[in-house]
Design an enzyme around this catalytic site. Sequence first.
Site, PDB file in Angstrom:
ATOM      1  N   LYS A  32     125.658  16.395  16.578  1.00 57.55           N
ATOM      2  CA  LYS A  32     125.998  16.772  15.207  1.00 57.55           C
ATOM      3  C   LYS A  32     127.080  17.849  15.176  1.00 57.55           C
ATOM      4  CE  LYS A  32     121.910  15.062  12.889  1.00 57.55           C
ATOM      5  NZ  LYS A  32     120.787  15.213  11.998  1.00 57.55           N
TER       6      LYS A  32
ATOM      7  N   LYS B  51     121.113   4.175  16.243  1.00 60.63           N
ATOM      8  CA  LYS B  51     119.917   4.409  15.434  1.00 60.63           C
ATOM      9  C   LYS B  51     120.231   4.239  13.944  1.00 60.63           C
ATOM     10  CE  LYS B  51     118.593   8.600  14.204  1.00 60.63           C
ATOM     11  NZ  LYS B  51     117.874   9.843  13.841  1.00 60.63           N
TER      12      LYS B  51
ATOM     13  N   LYS C 191     120.079   8.291   8.212  1.00 63.42           N
ATOM     14  CA  LYS C 191     120.582   8.578   6.877  1.00 63.42           C
ATOM     15  C   LYS C 191     122.097   8.724   6.905  1.00 63.42           C
ATOM     16  CE  LYS C 191     116.385  11.097   5.674  1.00 63.42           C
ATOM     17  NZ  LYS C 191     116.180  12.131   6.707  1.00 63.42           N
TER      18      LYS C 191
END
Length: 333
Positions: free
Chosen positions: A112, A196, A199
Amino acid sequence: RPRIFSGMQPTEDSLQLGNYIGALSQWVALQESYDAIYCVVDMHALTVNPEPEKLRERTRRTAAQYLAGGVDPEGSTLFVQSHVPEHAELAWVLSCQTGFGEAGRMTQFKDKSAKQGTDGTTVGLFTYPVLMAADILLYDAALVPVGEDQRQHLELARNLAERLNSRFGEDTAVVPEPHIVKAVAKIYDLQEPTAKMSKSSSGGKGVIWLLEDPKVAAKRVKSAATDSENEIRYDPVAKPGISNLLTIFSALTSRPVDQIAADYEGKGYGHLKVDLAEVVVDFLTPFQARANEYLSDPAELDAVLARGAERARGLAQDTLDRIYDRVGLLPAR
Ligand code: AQP
């Protein structure tokens, strides 16, 4: 009953199907045999700097989706993380037990922060796994049902519990076990079946949102990326797209993957997709009706969350008192 804890972040208006299959449906399956504590981790969501009004709204929506998915507000404890200040307090103690290098090795942080750059990355994102460890240790949770992507964070929580026990005495913290159901631990993005479903994945095109129009979800299933063969079989390495569709089919119908694959022997991918689209619509439609019912009465929803927070706080205060005492903080008179 042994205790379990888990939570999800209110970072979007809707959870995605991976959240449901990998986590929420496991929570529901476990809640009868365990003293279950389920939390909307709104403080974790602050790491992405949300709009204040959106965060509040999404916190309620996430709680409504827990309930729509089957979390029982009577038998389980359902609450919002920021309503129990002990989470942040224990996180500080744990952050003083976490190595800087140890935290820096968390792959989710590395991924991230690489996307956000040094200036866009907050200290909160870095210490996120420490707050998560606090969430778990605060309730002396023996088991934590999560998806595969949380395995490393769980390992950190275990290491911190063991560290507290070796420094401050054997029963300072309960060492939690991850509960990761291999078959459903990782649901993949429908457009990018090696990544994956998340969101924030694939700009949303390969994601099934629990609260989106079921017709849109059906379309996404029908246009899922597959491969150039025409044989339907479960083979995650050679056929990630088809295997992911079979996993989702199996999870939503509670039928074994092999049986489903056998049903489609000799049939084309189109068949499987059309049928799975129907399964998804049949799951989403009543789910959304239940979620909307909870959302139509925010006062009642807030009352459920207040009752949950009250019970959670009682448990959390006991644990925090014990740990504060062990680490040598002077009790307030
Ligand atoms: N694709 C998935 N398959 C199985 N389990 C999954 N989980 C998430 N995606 C999948 C599990 O759902 C819970 C969500 O917790 P969270 O909201 O705190 O964390 P997250 O992993 O950040 O959620 P997302 O949706 O993947 O959002 P991103 O990555 O975009 O922030 C956890 O138990 C997780 O394992």
